[in-house]
Design an enzyme around this catalytic site. Structure first.
Site: not given
Length: 296
Positions: A221, A258, A272, A274
Site C-alpha cells: 500500500c 498520530h 491492516r 497502516c
C-alpha cells in the site's frame, strides 16, 4: 474500542491562526474551522465577512480529556486572544472576529464559567469573551481547513511560538508534522515500508513500544502495515471524518502521536494498521532484548 472524546468550540479572531495553534496542543486530536452562532442557515465566507449573518469564525476542537483537560485548553486559548476587546482581534475588526467559548455538553459549562470568573478576578479590565452553548456551527469551505499547513507563509495574527515544543526538539520536521499535525508521508517514501528485520517499533516521540516485526506484512500500500499492535493498550482509536470520508485514526496511547489509520482489508479481511514510517523508530530484536534485560 474508541477513546471517549469531547468537543469544545473556540472563537478568537481569524480562524486560520487559532486553528493552527489549538491543533498543536497535546491531547487535541482534530480541529475544524467553521462559522458559529449565526442566523444564516447556509453561511459562506463572503456572507460572514459582511457582518450580517451574526456568525463568529470558530474552531471546533476534539480532544481527549484523559490527556488534556478543558481548563488547560482554555489557558492556552487565553494566550492568543485579547479577552478585553469586543469584535476585534489583531488587525481584524467585525462581529465575526469576536471571542467566545462555546460548549457542546452541559457538563462543560461549569468548567468554562469557573475559568472565566477566575480570569476576571485576575484582571482589572472587563473580560468580554462570550460563553454559552454552541448553536448553528457550519464547517467552513475546504480551502480554509488547515489553511496554514497548506499556506505556511499565509496571514496569521497568532504567535504560534507560544506553545512549548521542547519535548519535540528531537524530531525532524517530517516527524513533527506527522505525529503532531496528523499529516501523511508520501507513499513508498518511508524507511520502513519495505523493511522486515526482526525487532520492535516504538513511538518516535517517547519510545513507547507499539508494534512487533512478527505482525508486519507487505500490503503493497506504500506504508508499513501491521496486523495488530503489540498491545491494545499501546494505541487508541478515533473516528476521523477528514477528507470527506470516515476512517479510524490510530494514535499512541501515552504520547498521543498520530500514527496512521486502521483498515480491514488485510489478508482474508483481517485488520491492516497502516502506519507512517516517520512515526516509528525501529529497535533490532537483540538490542531490545538487552534493553529489557538491563531494565529488569
Amino acid at each position: 474500542m474508541f477513546e471517549k472524546q469531547q468537543v469544545i468550540y473556540l472563537a478568537g479572531g481569524c480562524f486560520w491562526g487559532v486553528e493552527a495553534f489549538i491543533s498543536r496542543l497535546k491531547g487535541v486530536n482534530s480541529t475544524e474551522v467553521g462559522y458559529a452562532n449565526g442566523n444564516d442557515l447556509a453561511p459562506t465566507y463572503e456572507k460572514v465577512c459582511s457582518g450580517k449573518t451574526g456568525h463568529a469564525e470558530t474552531v471546533k476542537a476534539t480532544y481527549n480529556p484523559k490527556i488534556i483537560a478543558l481548563d488547560e485548553i482554555l489557558e492556552s486559548f487565553f494566550k492568543i486572544i485579547d479577552p478585553h476587546t469586543r469584535n476585534r482581534q489583531g488587525p481584524d475588526i467585525g462581529t465575526q472576529y469576536r471571542t467566545g467559548i462555546y460548549w457542546q455538553e452541559a457538563s462543560q459549562r461549569d468548567t468554562v464559567i469557573k475559568f472565566l470568573r477566575k480570569k476576571q478576578k485576575e484582571s482589572s479590565e472587563r473580560i468580554v469573551v462570550e460563553a454559552h452553548e454552541i448553536s448553528n456551527f457550519y464547517p467552513a469551505e475546504e480551502y480554509h481547513q488547515k489553511y496554514l499547513e497548506k499556506n505556511p507563509q499565509g496571514y496569521c495574527h497568532v504567535d504560534l511560538n507560544l506553545i512549548d515544543d521542547e519535548e519535540f526538539d528531537h524530531l525532524t520536521k517530517e516527524e513533527y508534522e506527522i505525529t503532531q499535525l496528523s499529516l501523511t508521508e508520501t507513499p513508498f517514501s518511508g524507511k520502513y515500508d519495505d523493511f522486515f528485520e526482526d525487532g520492535v517499533y516504538v513511538d518516535v516521540v517517547n519510545g513507547e513500544v507499539l508494534f512487533s516485526s512478527d505482525d508486519k506484512f507487505d500490503s503493497r500500500c506504500g506504508w508499513p502495515a501491521f496486523s495488530k499492535p503489540i498491545s491494545e493498550d499501546a494505541i487508541t482509536k478515533h473516528r476521523d471524518f477528514s477528507h470527506g470520508t470516515t476512517r479510524i485514526e490510530v494514535r499512541s496511547a501515552k504520547a498521543n502521536s498520530h500514527l496512521g489509520h486502521l483498515f480491514h482489508d488485510g489478508p482474508g479481511g483481517s485488520p491492516r494498521y497502516c502506519i507512517n514510517s516517520a512515526t516509528l523508530r525501529f529497535i533490532p530484536k537483540q538490542e531490545f532484548d538487552k534493553l529489557q534485560k538491563d531494565k529488569y
